[in-house]
Design a protein around this motif. Structure first.
Motif, PDB file in Angstrom:
ATOM      1  N   GLY A 424     -11.232 -13.643   8.906  1.00 60.75           N
ATOM      2  CA  GLY A 424     -10.262 -14.140   7.932  1.00 60.75           C
ATOM      3  C   GLY A 424      -9.742 -12.972   7.125  1.00 60.75           C
ATOM      4  O   GLY A 424      -9.292 -11.969   7.683  1.00 60.75           O
ATOM      5  N   HIS A 425      -9.875 -13.066   5.816  1.00 60.45           N
ATOM      6  CA  HIS A 425      -9.440 -11.949   4.969  1.00 60.45           C
ATOM      7  C   HIS A 425     -10.616 -11.122   4.477  1.00 60.45           C
ATOM      8  O   HIS A 425     -10.467 -10.266   3.606  1.00 60.45           O
ATOM      9  CB  HIS A 425      -8.635 -12.479   3.775  1.00 60.45           C
ATOM     10  N   GLY A 426     -11.812 -11.398   5.055  1.00 60.69           N
ATOM     11  CA  GLY A 426     -13.024 -10.708   4.623  1.00 60.69           C
ATOM     12  C   GLY A 426     -12.918  -9.199   4.709  1.00 60.69           C
ATOM     13  O   GLY A 426     -13.456  -8.474   3.878  1.00 60.69           O
ATOM     14  N   TRP A 427     -12.197  -8.706   5.718  1.00 62.77           N
ATOM     15  CA  TRP A 427     -12.087  -7.251   5.934  1.00 62.77           C
ATOM     16  C   TRP A 427     -11.416  -6.554   4.765  1.00 62.77           C
ATOM     17  O   TRP A 427     -11.602  -5.354   4.563  1.00 62.77           O
ATOM     18  CB  TRP A 427     -11.331  -6.984   7.231  1.00 62.77           C
ATOM     19  N   ARG A 428     -10.645  -7.290   3.990  1.00 63.61           N
ATOM     20  CA  ARG A 428      -9.854  -6.639   2.929  1.00 63.61           C
ATOM     21  C   ARG A 428     -10.720  -6.086   1.802  1.00 63.61           C
ATOM     22  O   ARG A 428     -10.292  -5.204   1.060  1.00 63.61           O
ATOM     23  CB  ARG A 428      -8.824  -7.618   2.375  1.00 63.61           C
ATOM     24  N   GLN A 429     -11.956  -6.612   1.712  1.00 60.25           N
ATOM     25  CA  GLN A 429     -12.828  -6.079   0.656  1.00 60.25           C
ATOM     26  C   GLN A 429     -13.200  -4.626   0.923  1.00 60.25           C
ATOM     27  O   GLN A 429     -13.702  -3.941   0.035  1.00 60.25           O
ATOM     28  CB  GLN A 429     -14.087  -6.936   0.537  1.00 60.25           C
ATOM     29  N   PHE A 430     -12.970  -4.150   2.175  1.00 58.00           N
ATOM     30  CA  PHE A 430     -13.302  -2.759   2.494  1.00 58.00           C
ATOM     31  C   PHE A 430     -12.087  -1.840   2.369  1.00 58.00           C
ATOM     32  O   PHE A 430     -12.175  -0.644   2.559  1.00 58.00           O
ATOM     33  CB  PHE A 430     -13.883  -2.675   3.911  1.00 58.00           C
ATOM     34  N   LEU A 431     -10.952  -2.444   2.090  1.00 57.38           N
ATOM     35  CA  LEU A 431      -9.717  -1.678   1.959  1.00 57.38           C
ATOM     36  C   LEU A 431      -9.659  -1.093   0.543  1.00 57.38           C
ATOM     37  O   LEU A 431     -10.011  -1.765  -0.427  1.00 57.38           O
ATOM     38  CB  LEU A 431      -8.549  -2.652   2.182  1.00 57.38           C
ATOM     39  N   ASP A 436      -4.656  -1.579  -0.627  1.00 58.36           N
ATOM     40  CA  ASP A 436      -4.472  -3.022  -0.503  1.00 58.36           C
ATOM     41  C   ASP A 436      -3.093  -3.398  -1.030  1.00 58.36           C
ATOM     42  O   ASP A 436      -2.394  -4.219  -0.454  1.00 58.36           O
ATOM     43  CB  ASP A 436      -5.574  -3.754  -1.271  1.00 58.36           C
ATOM     44  N   GLN A 437      -2.712  -2.724  -2.099  1.00 61.91           N
ATOM     45  CA  GLN A 437      -1.386  -2.966  -2.680  1.00 61.91           C
ATOM     46  C   GLN A 437      -0.291  -2.480  -1.746  1.00 61.91           C
ATOM     47  O   GLN A 437       0.757  -3.087  -1.602  1.00 61.91           O
ATOM     48  CB  GLN A 437      -1.244  -2.214  -4.023  1.00 61.91           C
ATOM     49  N   GLY A 438      -0.570  -1.352  -1.085  1.00 61.80           N
ATOM     50  CA  GLY A 438       0.457  -0.734  -0.256  1.00 61.80           C
ATOM     51  C   GLY A 438       0.534  -1.311   1.141  1.00 61.80           C
ATOM     52  O   GLY A 438       1.614  -1.501   1.678  1.00 61.80           O
ATOM     53  N   VAL A 439      -0.635  -1.589   1.720  1.00 62.40           N
ATOM     54  CA  VAL A 439      -0.680  -1.983   3.132  1.00 62.40           C
ATOM     55  C   VAL A 439      -0.296  -3.445   3.331  1.00 62.40           C
ATOM     56  O   VAL A 439       0.476  -3.769   4.217  1.00 62.40           O
ATOM     57  CB  VAL A 439      -2.094  -1.718   3.711  1.00 62.40           C
ATOM     58  N   PRO A 441       1.620  -5.742   1.754  1.00 60.68           N
ATOM     59  CA  PRO A 441       3.023  -6.169   1.810  1.00 60.68           C
ATOM     60  C   PRO A 441       3.693  -5.707   3.096  1.00 60.68           C
ATOM     61  O   PRO A 441       4.435  -6.465   3.727  1.00 60.68           O
ATOM     62  CB  PRO A 441       3.644  -5.477   0.592  1.00 60.68           C
ATOM     63  N   LEU A 442       3.332  -4.499   3.552  1.00 60.27           N
ATOM     64  CA  LEU A 442       3.911  -3.982   4.795  1.00 60.27           C
ATOM     65  C   LEU A 442       3.510  -4.860   5.974  1.00 60.27           C
ATOM     66  O   LEU A 442       4.317  -5.207   6.826  1.00 60.27           O
ATOM     67  CB  LEU A 442       3.412  -2.551   5.022  1.00 60.27           C
ATOM     68  N   ARG A 443       2.229  -5.275   5.959  1.00 59.98           N
ATOM     69  CA  ARG A 443       1.744  -6.119   7.052  1.00 59.98           C
ATOM     70  C   ARG A 443       2.502  -7.435   7.093  1.00 59.98           C
ATOM     71  O   ARG A 443       2.922  -7.881   8.140  1.00 59.98           O
ATOM     72  CB  ARG A 443       0.260  -6.416   6.872  1.00 59.98           C
ATOM     73  N   TYR A 444       2.632  -8.028   5.910  1.00 55.19           N
ATOM     74  CA  TYR A 444       3.305  -9.321   5.883  1.00 55.19           C
ATOM     75  C   TYR A 444       4.755  -9.183   6.315  1.00 55.19           C
ATOM     76  O   TYR A 444       5.307 -10.071   6.958  1.00 55.19           O
ATOM     77  CB  TYR A 444       3.168  -9.969   4.505  1.00 55.19           C
ATOM     78  N   GLN A 445       5.303  -8.058   5.983  1.00 50.63           N
ATOM     79  CA  GLN A 445       6.700  -7.809   6.360  1.00 50.63           C
ATOM     80  C   GLN A 445       6.814  -7.709   7.875  1.00 50.63           C
ATOM     81  O   GLN A 445       7.684  -8.321   8.491  1.00 50.63           O
ATOM     82  CB  GLN A 445       7.123  -6.492   5.721  1.00 50.63           C
ATOM     83  N   THR A 446       5.872  -6.950   8.477  1.00 46.69           N
ATOM     84  CA  THR A 446       5.935  -6.792   9.930  1.00 46.69           C
ATOM     85  C   THR A 446       5.587  -8.089  10.646  1.00 46.69           C
ATOM     86  O   THR A 446       6.066  -8.341  11.739  1.00 46.69           O
ATOM     87  CB  THR A 446       4.991  -5.674  10.420  1.00 46.69           C
ATOM     88  N   SER A 455       0.200   2.217   9.687  1.00 52.30           N
ATOM     89  CA  SER A 455       0.060   2.581   8.284  1.00 52.30           C
ATOM     90  C   SER A 455      -1.265   3.294   8.075  1.00 52.30           C
ATOM     91  O   SER A 455      -2.220   3.074   8.809  1.00 52.30           O
ATOM     92  CB  SER A 455       0.138   1.335   7.402  1.00 52.30           C
ATOM     93  N   GLU A 456      -1.287   4.150   7.070  1.00 52.32           N
ATOM     94  CA  GLU A 456      -2.514   4.859   6.766  1.00 52.32           C
ATOM     95  C   GLU A 456      -3.197   4.158   5.616  1.00 52.32           C
ATOM     96  O   GLU A 456      -2.540   3.717   4.664  1.00 52.32           O
ATOM     97  CB  GLU A 456      -2.193   6.308   6.384  1.00 52.32           C
ATOM     98  N   CYS A 457      -4.496   4.003   5.736  1.00 48.88           N
ATOM     99  CA  CYS A 457      -5.200   3.332   4.654  1.00 48.88           C
ATOM    100  C   CYS A 457      -6.635   3.841   4.611  1.00 48.88           C
ATOM    101  O   CYS A 457      -7.129   4.424   5.564  1.00 48.88           O
ATOM    102  CB  CYS A 457      -5.177   1.826   4.861  1.00 48.88           C
ATOM    103  N   ARG A 458      -7.261   3.647   3.483  1.00 50.54           N
ATOM    104  CA  ARG A 458      -8.650   4.076   3.333  1.00 50.54           C
ATOM    105  C   ARG A 458      -9.564   2.868   3.458  1.00 50.54           C
ATOM    106  O   ARG A 458      -9.297   1.824   2.869  1.00 50.54           O
ATOM    107  CB  ARG A 458      -8.847   4.722   1.957  1.00 50.54           C
ATOM    108  N   LEU A 459     -10.609   3.030   4.276  1.00 50.84           N
ATOM    109  CA  LEU A 459     -11.581   1.953   4.438  1.00 50.84           C
ATOM    110  C   LEU A 459     -12.944   2.445   3.948  1.00 50.84           C
ATOM    111  O   LEU A 459     -13.316   3.595   4.197  1.00 50.84           O
ATOM    112  CB  LEU A 459     -11.695   1.542   5.903  1.00 50.84           C
TER     113      LEU A 459
END
Ligand code: ADP
Length: 867
Positions: A424-431, A436-439, A441-446, A455-459
């Motif tokens: 589900g959205h559980g993975w987002r707690q590691f973002l 989370d703010q940057g990635v 919206p981009l995901r939802y857009q795509t 996209s580059e992000c820190r996990l």
């Protein structure tokens, strides 16, 4: 024969009276034997039956007298025979419809029948019941064909329906064996089938069968036949009732179904309620290579794969028990190839109005391809899974709603979380919160556009709590309609890459700072074309060339370096080609205005195809100027020192002479020592002067004929006197004269001999050897001294060079001797080499060409233009 015998026995032939009486009595008389054969029939009997006595006598009663045949009469005959009592029966003739009254009496081995035709039925209690269960009148109302047969199959009664259909009169049938009647007589197979059925029924069995009959020419009927035996109180079979139901319409319908069923592109079969196979379509037969008959019963199990049989049977039994549809997957063997293919077998029960299962209709659908595709899908899923587990990335899939529904083991390991925690959205707690703010919206857009995203992000690493940079990539997976069903993605760890990028950026910045520093001139040149393709501002500034000059690719090596330095640059280029870089060299840069700028240049190969090298150029003019000043100073100083020294030497010589004249011997040793020291000083100063002249290109050479051999021996002699510590061995002799400067050539020999003695303090000998070939003379000086390390063998010929070795350092010297030697040899176009072994000694070899005109070449003047 038996008839005759019986006739004789039964017929009261002896009694004419009786016969006459029987002939005259009203009514018809029949005498039957045990097998119901007529042994006697009177005239009236002939009238009733319409047959002659010959036609009756010896023939079966039931066949010969169809007018009289009825079940009631048949039963009465049986009763009389069993009871041996007279009886009577009254019934309507099935043929003539007239009432008949028959009296029966037992005779010896037979029965006598006395038939009285009547107008109306009598009411007599004692008679055999006139309405047997299957009275013709009753039967006539039925559509079905019904007949009563003797156990032997003789027709006793038959109803109207079959007679109508066959256009037959009842008397044509009654008394006939049923097998002989038109319905059955058209085919021996049909007759045989009926005969067998009657035989079975007369043993007490109810026989059911289907058959095809031909009531008349051109008319065929399918009958479902039942033969039921009627048993009397004594368990004797009295008669048989045969009922035939016209199932032609049903058969036709069935046939139509069969045709239809054969047209279905599937294997189709029908089974009875008990599960036994009844019918298989052509396709089934074609596939299995079996006939419909072979499939009957449980023959249908045969083509099923042995591994599937038990399971199939189990499912089939359950379906039969529950009456619920049957479905099973099984492999069926192909009749010709013997290969098995997968089939989906389905069957539905067909029920009658009462809900009773009448039949099962089944189909077998070839699902081999589907199975194969399923298998392939399974395999490819498995491959994908294995792949997802082996790649060094975090792999995930999400639904179209961006909710994670799969991740590989690596994902779990990195986050130190279970799949349940990540889904589900559980993975987002590691973002990282910022990402989370940057990635997101981009995901939802795509998600909306369906564009693959990156996209580059820190996990966060679940174990260490630290964040690492990842490159997340997502690709949409679409169904046939183009609808996005899934997102497939990977997260690649780019932490190290990021670090390297940063380091690279910093180092690039540093390089840029250096390039832009205006301290060092940096160029890029194409090795092949020897043309400058790039230059920084510093270089442009020092050379005076413009960026446009560089761009026009006209700044070739030939243009920007002095022609006399070409060999220097060629050597450097050679070194670049072999070593990838060259030792920095002091050279001159030809500036745009034609002036020459002393530079220190170096180069490194940095790219192949086209081979390019990066070069640096440092303005060397200041150093050169300093050097020049130093050289000038040395020149001036040595010049200035020489005059007083020469005067001093002169005065000392004069003083020595005066003192000698005066006879003052005491001062002689001191004066001699003074003279030696002054000589040393003079030699030093002269050497300095020579060096300075060499530097300035002003060393003079006289032209004279020099006897090299004599010169060598002279110097050796002098040296031997001043250096008694070593024995100077002169070897070889050359009778050739050389054109040159005797003093300069002498300087060469002296310096080499001096060094040989000086640097071999513990040796006893020094060898000098002279040899000549056709075009050169060779002077070789060998000592047995300290030797010279390999790395210094080139450097010792440089100006003011002295080795750093402490053992040699203690030996006095200024590093000018070999410089002067090398310079003189060079001027004569000769060479000097050294061969040495540390601790063992050195050999210096000088080769001078024997040119006709052995004048030294004109000295080249090294010009240094200061800015
Ligand atoms: P120097 O005045 O120092 O002798 P040279 O130019 O004659 O100057 O020699 C340069 C250096 O070469 C010396 O300092 C010495 O180290 C080395 N050298 C020259 N000749 C020899 C030799 N025969 N054996 C060992 N070393 C020698």
């Amino acid at each position: 024969m038996s008839h005759t015998k019986q006739t004789r026995r039964l017929t009261p032939a002896s009694s004419e009276t009786l016969l006459t009486m029987l002939e005259t009595l009203p009514g018809a008389f029949f005498f039957l034997n045990d097998s119901d054969t007529i042994v006697y029939a009177n005239a009236q009997a002939q009238v009733i039956t319409g047959a002659t006595r010959e036609e009756l006598h010896g023939n079966p009663f039931w066949r010969s007298a169809p007018h009289l045949v009825s079940t009631a009469l048949y039963q009465a005959v049986l009763k009389t025979r069993q009871t041996q009592e007279p009886t009577e029966v009254e019934y309507g003739s099935p043929v003539t419809r007239t009432w008949l009254h028959v009296q029966l009496a037992p005779t010896m081995g037979g029965v006598m029948l006395h038939v009285h035709p009547r107008r109306a039925p009598a009411r007599r209690q004692e008679m055999v019941p006139t309405s047997p269960p299957l009275a013709v009148a009753v039967l006539d109302g039925l559509h079905a064909g019904i007949a009563v047969l003797t156990p032997e199959g003789i027709v006793l009664e038959i109803n109207e329906a079959p007679l109508d259909g066959a256009h037959l009169r009842r008397e044509e049938v009654i008394g006939q064996p049923l097998t002989q009647t038109p319905w059955w007589s058209f085919t021996p197979a049909g007759q045989e089938q009926l005969r067998a059925a009657i035989a079975r029924a007369s043993t007490g069995e109810t026989v059911l069968f289907e058959t095809l009959v031909r009531p008349r020419e051109g008319m065929f009927l399918h009958l479902e036949v039942a033969i039921t035996p009627q048993v009397n109180a004594d368990h004797h079979i009295e008669y048989l009732v045969i009922a035939g139901i016209d199932i032609t319409a049903r058969k036709r319908a069935e046939e139509e179904i069969r045709v239809l069923v054969d047209a279905i592109p599937q294997l189709v079969w029908m089974a009875r309620p008990d599960g036994s196979a009844e019918y298989c379509n052509q396709r089934w037969c074609d596939y299995t290579g079996m006939t419909c008959q072979q499939a009957q019963g449980d023959g249908w199990l045969q083509p099923i794969h042995p591994d599937d049989q038990q399971r199939t049977l189990g499912v089939w039994q359950r379906a039969l028990q529950t009456g619920r549809p049957y479905e099973a997957e099984q492999r069926l063997r192909h009749g010709t190839t013997g290969d098995y293919r997968w089939f989906l077998v389905r069957a539905e029960p067909f029920k009658d109005a009462q809900g009773q299962i009448v039949k099962w209709f089944g189909t077998c659908t070839d699902i081999q391809e589907q199975k194969r595709a399923e298998q392939q899908l399974k395999e490819s899923r498995e491959n994908l899974r294995v792949l997802a587990e082996t790649v060094p990335q975090l792999v995930w899939t999400t639904g179209p709603d961006n909710r994670l529904d799969y991740c590989n083991q690596r994902y779990c390991e990195y986050t130190h979380a279970t799949f349940e925690q990540l889904q589900g959205h559980g993975w987002r707690q590691f973002l990282h919160p910022e990402d989370d703010q940057g990635v997101m919206p981009l995901r939802y857009q795509t998600l909306e556009t369906g564009e693959p995203f990156e996209s580059e992000c820190r996990l966060r690493n679940g174990q260490t709590g630290t964040y690492r940079w990842f490159l997340a990539r997502g690709m949409p997976v679409r169904d046939d309609t183009g609808q996005i069903t899934k997102w497939f993605g990977t997260n690649t760890d780019i932490q190290e890459q990021k670090r390297i990028e940063e380091a690279l950026r910093q180092s690039q910045e540093r390089i840029r700072a250096l390039i832009d520093s205006n301290i060092i001139g940096i160029t890029t040149a194409e090795v092949e074309g020897e043309v400058l393709v790039e230059a920084n501002d510093a270089w442009l500034h020092m050379s005076g060339y413009t960026r446009e000059d560089v761009r026009s690719r006209t700044l070739t090596r030939a243009r920007i370096t002095p022609p006399e330095q070409a060999p220097l640059f060629e050597r450097a280029l050679q070194e670049v080609t072999t070593r990838g870089q060259h030792t920095p060299i002091e050279a001159e840069l030809v500036c745009k205005d034609g002036s020459r700028l002393p530079v220190l240049v170096g180069g490194v190969l940095f790219q192949d195809r086209p081979r390019q090298m990066v070069g640096f150029a440092l303005d060397n003019s200041a150093r050169k100027e300093l050097e020049q000043r130093k050289d000038d100073f040395i020149g001036m100083a040595s010049h200035e020192l020489r005059t007083p020294l020469t005067a001093l030497k002169l005065q000392t010589t004069l003083l020595a002479r005066q003192l000698a004249k005066q006879g003052t011997q005491a001062s002689a040793p001191a004066l001699s020592s003074m003279e030696t020291q002054i000589n040393k000083l003079i030699r030093l100063v002269e050497e300095l002067l020579d060096v300075s002249k060499i530097q300035a290109g002003r060393l003079e050479y006289r032209q004279e004929t020099v006897d090299l051999d004599a010169l060598l021996r002279e110097i050796a002699g002098t040296m031997q006197q001043s250096h008694p510590s070593h024995r100077i061995l002169v070897q070889g002799a050359v009778r050739a004269s050389l054109l040159g400067d005797r003093d300069r050539l002498g300087q060469v020999i002296t310096n080499l001999l001096e060094n040989a003695i000086k640097y071999a303090p513990d040796a006893q000998t020094v060898e000098i050897d002279l040899s000549a070939s056709e075009d050169a003379v060779t002077i070789r000086v060998r000592d047995h001294g300290l030797g010279i390390p390999r790395e210094q063998r080139e450097k010792i010929f440089e100006r003011f060079y002295r080795t750093a070795d402490p053992k040699q350092r203690v030996i006095p010297g200024l590093g000018m001797g070999l410089y002067i030697v090398a310079e003189i040899v060079k001027r004569y176009g000769g060479t000097i080499t050294v061969d040495s072994e540390v601790g063992k000694g050195s050999t210096f070899t000088v080769t001078l060409p024997l040119m006709r005109d052995a004048r030294p070449r004109k000295a080249r003047h090294a010009r240094h233009l200061s800015r």
